[in-house]
Design a protein around this motif. Structure first.
Motif, PDB file in Angstrom:
ATOM      1  N   GLY A  17     -20.369 -17.416  -0.235  1.00  0.00           N
ATOM      2  CA  GLY A  17     -20.856 -16.800   0.988  1.00  0.00           C
ATOM      3  C   GLY A  17     -20.118 -15.547   1.393  1.00  0.00           C
ATOM      4  O   GLY A  17     -20.601 -14.781   2.227  1.00  0.00           O
ATOM      5  N   THR A  18     -18.928 -15.325   0.814  1.00  0.00           N
ATOM      6  CA  THR A  18     -18.126 -14.169   1.189  1.00  0.00           C
ATOM      7  C   THR A  18     -18.135 -13.080   0.132  1.00  0.00           C
ATOM      8  O   THR A  18     -18.217 -11.896   0.442  1.00  0.00           O
ATOM      9  CB  THR A  18     -16.672 -14.595   1.463  1.00  0.00           C
ATOM     10  N   ARG A  19     -18.055 -13.472  -1.154  1.00  0.00           N
ATOM     11  CA  ARG A  19     -17.961 -12.476  -2.224  1.00  0.00           C
ATOM     12  C   ARG A  19     -18.448 -13.065  -3.540  1.00  0.00           C
ATOM     13  O   ARG A  19     -18.673 -14.272  -3.652  1.00  0.00           O
ATOM     14  CB  ARG A  19     -16.513 -11.993  -2.378  1.00  0.00           C
ATOM     15  N   SER A  20     -18.577 -12.199  -4.532  1.00  0.00           N
ATOM     16  CA  SER A  20     -18.882 -12.632  -5.892  1.00  0.00           C
ATOM     17  C   SER A  20     -17.889 -11.966  -6.832  1.00  0.00           C
ATOM     18  O   SER A  20     -17.422 -10.853  -6.583  1.00  0.00           O
ATOM     19  CB  SER A  20     -20.321 -12.268  -6.280  1.00  0.00           C
ATOM     20  N   ARG A  21     -17.558 -12.668  -7.913  1.00  0.00           N
ATOM     21  CA  ARG A  21     -16.624 -12.151  -8.911  1.00  0.00           C
ATOM     22  C   ARG A  21     -17.233 -12.337 -10.290  1.00  0.00           C
ATOM     23  O   ARG A  21     -17.829 -13.378 -10.565  1.00  0.00           O
ATOM     24  CB  ARG A  21     -15.280 -12.868  -8.838  1.00  0.00           C
ATOM     25  N   ALA A  22     -17.042 -11.337 -11.150  1.00  0.00           N
ATOM     26  CA  ALA A  22     -17.575 -11.389 -12.505  1.00  0.00           C
ATOM     27  C   ALA A  22     -16.470 -11.105 -13.502  1.00  0.00           C
ATOM     28  O   ALA A  22     -15.578 -10.285 -13.241  1.00  0.00           O
ATOM     29  CB  ALA A  22     -18.708 -10.379 -12.675  1.00  0.00           C
ATOM     30  N   VAL A  23     -16.551 -11.760 -14.657  1.00  0.00           N
ATOM     31  CA  VAL A  23     -15.635 -11.475 -15.752  1.00  0.00           C
ATOM     32  C   VAL A  23     -16.449 -11.370 -17.039  1.00  0.00           C
ATOM     33  O   VAL A  23     -17.284 -12.224 -17.327  1.00  0.00           O
ATOM     34  CB  VAL A  23     -14.526 -12.543 -15.875  1.00  0.00           C
ATOM     35  N   VAL A  24     -16.235 -10.293 -17.778  1.00  0.00           N
ATOM     36  CA  VAL A  24     -16.908 -10.053 -19.051  1.00  0.00           C
ATOM     37  C   VAL A  24     -15.944 -10.377 -20.181  1.00  0.00           C
ATOM     38  O   VAL A  24     -14.756 -10.018 -20.130  1.00  0.00           O
ATOM     39  CB  VAL A  24     -17.372  -8.584 -19.156  1.00  0.00           C
ATOM     40  N   GLY A  25     -16.455 -11.089 -21.193  1.00  0.00           N
ATOM     41  CA  GLY A  25     -15.629 -11.428 -22.332  1.00  0.00           C
ATOM     42  C   GLY A  25     -16.403 -11.329 -23.635  1.00  0.00           C
ATOM     43  O   GLY A  25     -17.636 -11.163 -23.633  1.00  0.00           O
ATOM     44  N   ASP A  26     -15.678 -11.455 -24.749  1.00  0.00           N
ATOM     45  CA  ASP A  26     -16.335 -11.402 -26.042  1.00  0.00           C
ATOM     46  C   ASP A  26     -16.530 -12.798 -26.615  1.00  0.00           C
ATOM     47  O   ASP A  26     -16.201 -13.804 -25.964  1.00  0.00           O
ATOM     48  CB  ASP A  26     -15.561 -10.507 -27.015  1.00  0.00           C
ATOM     49  N   ALA A  27     -17.052 -12.885 -27.815  1.00  0.00           N
ATOM     50  CA  ALA A  27     -17.377 -14.175 -28.417  1.00  0.00           C
ATOM     51  C   ALA A  27     -16.141 -15.005 -28.719  1.00  0.00           C
ATOM     52  O   ALA A  27     -16.224 -16.226 -28.858  1.00  0.00           O
ATOM     53  CB  ALA A  27     -18.180 -13.966 -29.705  1.00  0.00           C
TER      54      ALA A  27
END
Length: 311
Positions: free
Chosen positions: A14-24
């Motif tokens: 409800g306050t924020r969103s966080r994303a993390v990108v990674g490889d295989a």
């Protein structure tokens, strides 16, 4: 990184969103933080826009091109199946990933804490919920009924109870409390009628943002705030007792991961909630749980069929 496969996990509340990108191989390549990722039943597009934007920012940080191979987004509000499906379809149409799955933020947190193993996740962020996975794999949920019918020990529920107490103090039904100054400052008003009007129009995250300070006042000795905190802790015990009664097969103290801004390491209610959990014979999972990392595991498919939502 042309030709490599890249994945993204998202945790949205409800306050924020966080994303993390990674490889295989599981290497984390880029991160980003954005606006609220709560799926509103009335307009799932709000969450879609926030999540798509935070994924684009994380991909840019990682220096990888879109679309990514897969996105797994754990979003608050995903318990509403119709809204969840609309959010999933919207993210698929956004073009940020070839494969898109939207599930619960609690599921992502469980994957981060326990992988595909048993355990309990207790979430106290803007909202609150409990999810337990038995040693045999059966999943149950307790609470998580949303802002109107739940949020008993989440930030919104705690701060809303404190706001009611401030208005009660104005009536003479509660003792004088430092909560009045806290809410008056946040709302920019000095009388009960103006404060009530602010409470009716304020966004959920604006009210929930005050919960940490309510908790500190309660633990610091303010009698009215202490009543609010005590009620929230009793709800924690109630949710955990229900989980204990409904699950079986534990061969050691039931492990409980504490997730969310209020109860993460260093959070204002971490120690109080940890004590309540331990008093019930459970063991607090050590360290901080990072839900977006669990979502990345799910996006990569390393947990097999784990992460499918249970009724």
């Amino acid at each position: 990184m042309e030709g490599e496969r890249h994945f993204v996990g998202v945790d949205g509340g409800g306050t924020r969103s966080r994303a993390v990108v990674g490889d295989a191989e599981g290497r984390e390549l880029g991160r980003a933080e954005g606006g609220p990722g709560l799926i509103l039943a009335s307009d799932p597009g709000v969450a879609v826009r926030s999540v798509a934007e935070v994924v684009r920012e994380a991909a840019a940080e990682a220096r990888v091109s879109l679309p990514l191979e897969a996105l797994w987004a754990g979003l608050a509000g995903a318990g509403n199946e119709r809204a969840r499906a609309r959010a999933e379809a919207g993210l698929a149409e956004s073009g940020v990933a070839r494969r898109v799955t939207v599930g619960s933020d609690v599921t992502a947190a469980h994957a981060a804490a326990f992988g595909d193993g048993p355990g309990v996740v207790l979430v106290a962020g803007t909202g609150c919920a409990l999810r337990a996975v038995e040693p045999g794999g059966r999943t149950i949920r307790v609470g998580g009924w949303g802002a109107l019918l739940g949020d008993e020990f989440g930030g919104y529920g705690i701060a809303l109870a404190a706001l009611r107490a401030v208005l009660g103090a104005a009536d003479g039904r509660e003792a004088p409390t430092a909560l009045a100054d806290l809410f008056g400052e946040a709302a920019g008003c000095s009388d009960a009628h103006s404060l009530a009007a602010w409470g009716e129009r304020a966004a959920k995250h604006e009210i929930a943002a005050l919960a940490g300070r309510v908790g500190r006042l309660g633990l610091g000795g303010d009698l009215v705030a202490a009543k609010v905190v005590a009620a929230a802790l009793e709800e924690v015990r109630s949710h955990l007792a229900a989980a204990l009664a409904r699950t079986s097969g534990w061969t050691s103290p039931l492990p409980v991961a504490l997730v969310g801004g209020l109860i993460r390491p260093g959070g204002p209610l971490r120690e109080a909630v940890a004590q309540a959990v331990e008093e019930m014979g459970c063991a607090v999972h050590p360290g901080e749980v990072v839900p977006e990392r669990g979502a990345l595991l799910l996006a990569r498919g390393t947990l097999g069929g784990y992460g499918q939502e249970s009724p």
